[in-house]
Design an enzyme around this catalytic site. Structure first.
Site, PDB file in Angstrom:
ATOM      1  N   CYS A 136       9.606  -0.934  -5.361  1.00 42.20           N
ATOM      2  CA  CYS A 136       8.241  -1.187  -4.895  1.00 42.20           C
ATOM      3  C   CYS A 136       7.301  -0.072  -5.339  1.00 42.20           C
ATOM      4  CB  CYS A 136       8.229  -1.334  -3.378  1.00 42.20           C
ATOM      5  SG  CYS A 136       6.576  -1.574  -2.722  1.00 42.20           S
ATOM      6  N   CYS A 139       4.635   0.890  -2.845  1.00 40.90           N
ATOM      7  CA  CYS A 139       5.103   1.681  -1.696  1.00 40.90           C
ATOM      8  C   CYS A 139       5.365   3.128  -2.118  1.00 40.90           C
ATOM      9  CB  CYS A 139       6.413   1.135  -1.126  1.00 40.90           C
ATOM     10  SG  CYS A 139       6.494  -0.630  -0.981  1.00 40.90           S
ATOM     11  N   ASP A 140       5.984   3.307  -3.286  1.00 42.40           N
ATOM     12  CA  ASP A 140       6.533   4.621  -3.641  1.00 42.40           C
ATOM     13  C   ASP A 140       5.856   5.299  -4.827  1.00 42.40           C
ATOM     14  OD1 ASP A 140       8.401   4.193  -1.637  1.00 42.40           O
ATOM     15  OD2 ASP A 140       9.787   3.191  -2.980  1.00 42.40           O
TER      16      ASP A 140
END
Ligand code: NDP
Length: 317
Positions: A136, A139-140
């Site tokens: 992701c 997300c990261d």
């Protein structure tokens, strides 16, 4: 522990589940949505959505899902934050049990549990998960500001991840096992003309290497699929974007699925092999997997659930 009784239980709160909820609530079915492990579904881990009709400017995926949830709630849907651990489709009403211990008892069921990111299946992928390996970018990606990263895959997801990561990262290498992408042409054009992105064709990841202090990914070992030659690409992050697996573990022995596990529905319908059970969104769609097609099948599922309740004489209050 409580019993929740409803005419229509919807599992999953992505685009399909929320749209089913909006239609079911408007039909006075007082639906319950069980949100699952990832409330809002896959759109909550994307950035800009620019292909959902009605938004002339791009909308952030999480905001789109929040709006759908609020709309469904305003119509009378009850959302329960729970994760279903067992489901019995052998008799009606159907019974689902959450890990909270609560039971959900329903005359009709709409499965909108979506699909989850697929992994390469390497031991080293597990070793370095969360320490440089991710599925992701939104997300990261922030953790890789000014660093070199790789993205694995050749579909829309991989290209979108690469374009997103080209913001924070110093350089992005897309690794693909063939020499042509299956992503949409506009995405390909943006990728191939981006100054911070390059593509390594015909390469398979054979190992993710790591070490150092604090320990993290240091590179990926690649094999050329034609020559067998190996090389190590030094990167600190590896984003795996190689497609999805349908979330059908709960129903695999109870409903017809295809070989990949996607729920089979009657063509032109969301009906499954069990009367009263309908499937919507990515869980039954290996082909399109779009927010808008998921919403469309969510609508169909709610209307078909209503028709089923009317035909079986259980639609009334
Ligand atoms: P796809 O199935 O489209 O692509 C998966 C990619 O990963 C393929 O290029 C495939 O290679 C590669 N791959 C699969 N398994 C492996 C493996 N073991 N090792 C190396 N590479 C592998 O998945 P996506 O997640 O990209 O997209 C799924 C669906 O969602 C599609 O319908 C897509 O259009 C849609 N989507 C749409 C978006 C949008 O409209 N903005 C955004 C994101 C997704 P190969 O090509 O050789 O098969």
């Amino acid at each position: 522990m409580a019993d929740h009784i409803t005419k229509t239980l919807i599992l999953g709160s992505g685009s399909a589940g929320c749209t089913a909820a909006i239609y079911a609530a408007r039909a006075a079915l007082k639906p319950i949505v069980v949100s699952g492990m990832q409330p809002g579904g896959q759109l909550t881990i994307t950035t800009e959505v620019e292909n959902f009709p009605g938004f002339e400017d791009p909308i952030q995926g999480p905001e789109l899902m929040e709006r759908m949830r609020v709309q469904a709630e305003r119509m009378g849907t009850v959302f329960c934050q729970d994760h279903i651990v067992s489901l019995d489709l052998s008799t009606r009403p159907f019974v689902a049990v959450g890990d909270s211990g609560d039971r959900y008892i329903a005359d009709t069921l709409i499965l909108a549990t979506g699909a989850s990111a697929r992994w390469l299946g390497l031991d080293s992928e597990v070793t370095w998960m969360g320490r440089g390996v991710s599925a992701c970018a939104t997300c990261d990606g922030f953790f890789f500001r000014g660093r070199e990263v790789a993205v694995v895959g050749g579909g829309n997801s991989a290209v979108e991840e690469a374009l997103f990561l080209a913001g924070p990262a110093s350089r992005v290498t897309l690794i693909h096992r063939r020499n042509s992408l299956r992503a949409e042409q506009t995405l390909q054009d943006r990728l191939l003309s981006h100054p911070k992105i390059r593509v390594l064709w015909d390469r398979q990841v054979v190992e993710i290497e790591g070490g150092g202090e604090p320990a993290g990914v240091t590179g990926v070992r690649l094999r050329n699929v034609h020559t067998g030659a190996e090389e190590v690409l030094p990167v600190e992050g590896v984003f795996i974007a190689i497609g999805h697996t349908p979330n059908t573990d709960l129903v695999r022995d109870q409903l017809d699925t295809d070989d990949a596990g996607y729920i089979r529905t009657v063509p032109g319908s969301t009906k499954t092999s069990v009367p009263g059970v309908f499937a919507a969104g990515d869980v039954q769609d290996p082909v399109f997997q779009q927010a808008v097609t998921a919403a469309g099948t969510g609508c169909m599922a709610a209307l078909e659930a209503l028709r089923f309740l009317e035909e079986t004489g259980s639609a009334g209050a």
